[in-house]
Design a protein around this motif. Structure first.
Motif, mmCIF file in Angstrom:
data_model
loop_
_atom_site.group_PDB
_atom_site.id
_atom_site.type_symbol
_atom_site.label_atom_id
_atom_site.label_comp_id
_atom_site.label_asym_id
_atom_site.label_seq_id
_atom_site.Cartn_x
_atom_site.Cartn_y
_atom_site.Cartn_z
ATOM 1 N N GLN A 93 0.820 -1.208 0.000
ATOM 2 C CA GLN A 93 0.000 0.000 0.000
ATOM 3 C C GLN A 93 0.855 1.259 0.000
ATOM 4 O OE1 GLN A 93 -2.708 -0.292 3.299
ATOM 5 N NE2 GLN A 93 -3.566 -2.221 2.567
ATOM 6 N N SER A 94 2.046 1.158 0.570
ATOM 7 C CA SER A 94 2.950 2.308 0.633
ATOM 8 C C SER A 94 3.847 2.417 -0.596
ATOM 9 C CB SER A 94 3.819 2.217 1.898
ATOM 10 O OG SER A 94 3.018 2.105 3.049
ATOM 11 N N LYS A 95 3.680 1.449 -1.522
ATOM 12 C CA LYS A 95 4.476 1.410 -2.754
ATOM 13 C C LYS A 95 5.967 1.264 -2.458
ATOM 14 C CE LYS A 95 1.164 4.001 -5.606
ATOM 15 N NZ LYS A 95 0.079 4.003 -4.604
ATOM 16 N N ILE A 96 6.276 0.409 -1.481
ATOM 17 C CA ILE A 96 7.660 0.121 -1.113
ATOM 18 C C ILE A 96 7.969 -1.324 -1.495
ATOM 19 C CG2 ILE A 96 9.300 -0.138 0.790
ATOM 20 C CD1 ILE A 96 7.710 2.005 2.299
ATOM 21 N N PRO A 97 8.962 -1.571 -2.336
ATOM 22 C CA PRO A 97 9.304 -2.950 -2.706
ATOM 23 C C PRO A 97 9.813 -3.728 -1.497
ATOM 24 C CG PRO A 97 10.335 -1.355 -4.190
ATOM 25 C CD PRO A 97 9.825 -0.578 -3.015
ATOM 26 N N ALA A 98 9.452 -5.002 -1.434
ATOM 27 C CA ALA A 98 10.000 -5.863 -0.386
ATOM 28 C C ALA A 98 11.471 -6.115 -0.686
ATOM 29 C CB ALA A 98 9.247 -7.187 -0.342
ATOM 30 N N SER A 99 12.304 -6.077 0.356
ATOM 31 C CA SER A 99 13.730 -6.341 0.156
ATOM 32 C C SER A 99 13.934 -7.802 -0.240
ATOM 33 C CB SER A 99 14.498 -6.044 1.443
ATOM 34 O OG SER A 99 14.166 -6.997 2.447
ATOM 35 N N PRO A 100 15.030 -8.125 -0.933
ATOM 36 C CA PRO A 100 15.306 -9.526 -1.286
ATOM 37 C C PRO A 100 15.337 -10.434 -0.058
ATOM 38 C CG PRO A 100 16.761 -8.061 -2.497
ATOM 39 C CD PRO A 100 16.051 -7.207 -1.488
ATOM 40 N N GLU A 101 15.873 -9.915 1.054
ATOM 41 C CA GLU A 101 15.954 -10.719 2.275
ATOM 42 C C GLU A 101 14.566 -11.012 2.845
ATOM 43 O OE1 GLU A 101 19.622 -8.717 1.362
ATOM 44 O OE2 GLU A 101 17.622 -7.888 1.741
ATOM 45 N N LEU A 102 13.678 -10.008 2.812
ATOM 46 C CA LEU A 102 12.322 -10.213 3.312
ATOM 47 C C LEU A 102 11.564 -11.180 2.408
ATOM 48 C CD1 LEU A 102 10.116 -9.532 5.343
ATOM 49 C CD2 LEU A 102 9.486 -7.588 3.903
ATOM 50 N N ALA A 103 11.742 -11.038 1.097
ATOM 51 C CA ALA A 103 11.080 -11.948 0.165
ATOM 52 C C ALA A 103 11.548 -13.390 0.383
ATOM 53 C CB ALA A 103 11.357 -11.509 -1.272
ATOM 54 N N ALA A 104 12.851 -13.572 0.580
ATOM 55 C CA ALA A 104 13.385 -14.910 0.795
ATOM 56 C C ALA A 104 12.890 -15.502 2.109
ATOM 57 C CB ALA A 104 14.918 -14.869 0.775
ATOM 58 N N ALA A 105 12.896 -14.685 3.169
ATOM 59 C CA ALA A 105 12.411 -15.162 4.470
ATOM 60 C C ALA A 105 10.935 -15.510 4.405
ATOM 61 C CB ALA A 105 12.659 -14.104 5.542
ATOM 62 N N SER A 106 10.186 -14.703 3.672
ATOM 63 C CA SER A 106 8.758 -14.956 3.528
ATOM 64 C C SER A 106 8.506 -16.263 2.808
ATOM 65 C CB SER A 106 8.115 -13.791 2.763
ATOM 66 O OG SER A 106 6.723 -13.967 2.672
ATOM 67 N N ALA A 107 9.287 -16.529 1.766
ATOM 68 C CA ALA A 107 9.134 -17.783 1.019
ATOM 69 C C ALA A 107 9.475 -18.983 1.894
ATOM 70 C CB ALA A 107 10.026 -17.756 -0.215
#
Length: 228
Positions: free
Chosen positions: A125-139
């Protein structure tokens, strides 16, 4: 001896104000005063995130208050994004530090899949891309969940639940899915869109078409192949 209570901040006050409105079925009472506070208190993103994590079920027992903190978190992140758009390096660093803190809490088992999806939604909603580290942790985190992940085994049943919750509104459905999967890698979002197209449900295919509007070319390509 009386127990020392943590000092309340304006973030707590705004979260409680929003929670009362949400509990009564009213829209969040956003105001210029709240926006000014968020602009002047960027480090309160950590307080807002901690409050949401503390109160949101299943870890907490006050969903309305947890939602209140999430609304404040989103406004704080949005104000930071405005500053990054203006080239302020300190704002970009604070966003990076926040996402790193979320990753640390995920790896420590302090954040569940539901809260991780909420954080992804606030970033989206804030138009902020997820960091690669957050994306990896989320996966990694979603792969360890037995249920409630972004790609449930029974796609037909899950999609039926989503359709019902969103009243069949295709734009609301896709918006909800994109928002909740914002912190996921592109590959996961591509699989989600493809699964909808191949779920064998007319509504699923119709909603998958809207993923052709996704900002990422890889997602658009994946759903195009699945639809074809």
């Amino acid at each position: 001896m009386a127990r020392v209570q943590p000092k309340s901040s304006s973030t707590d006050d705004y979260a409680r104000l929003i929670a009362r409105a949400v509990a009564k079925g009213r829209p969040p009472p956003f105001s210029d005063d709240l926006d000014r506070y968020c602009e002047s208190s960027p480090r309160e993103i950590f307080t807002a995130f901690a409050g949401a994590t503390r109160h949101m079920p299943p870890a907490g027992k006050d969903e309305a208050l947890g939602i209140g903190y999430l609304f404040v978190l989103q406004r704080l992140l949005e104000q930071l994004r405005y500053r990054t758009d203006c080239g302020y390096a300190d704002a970009a660093k604070l966003i990076a530090d926040f996402q790193a803190d979320v990753v640390t809490r995920v790896e420590a088992g302090q954040v569940d899949a539901r809260m991780l999806a909420f954080v992804g939604g606030a970033l989206h909603q804030s138009k902020i891309p997820a960091s690669p580290e957050l994306a990896a942790a989320s996966a990694r985190h979603s792969n360890n969940e037995d249920e409630g992940g972004p790609l449930p085994t029974d796609v037909r049943a899950a999609l039926g639940d989503i359709l019902e919750a969103c009243g069949g509104d295709p734009f609301m459905i896709v918006g909800s899915l994109i928002e909740s999967s914002h912190a996921m890698p592109v590959e996961t979002r591509s699989s989600l869109a493809g699964a909808m197209a191949l779920a064998g449900i007319p509504e699923g295919r119709a909603n998958a078409v809207l993923f052709l509007l996704d900002p990422d070319a890889a997602v658009r390509c994946a759903v195009s192949v699945a639809l074809d």
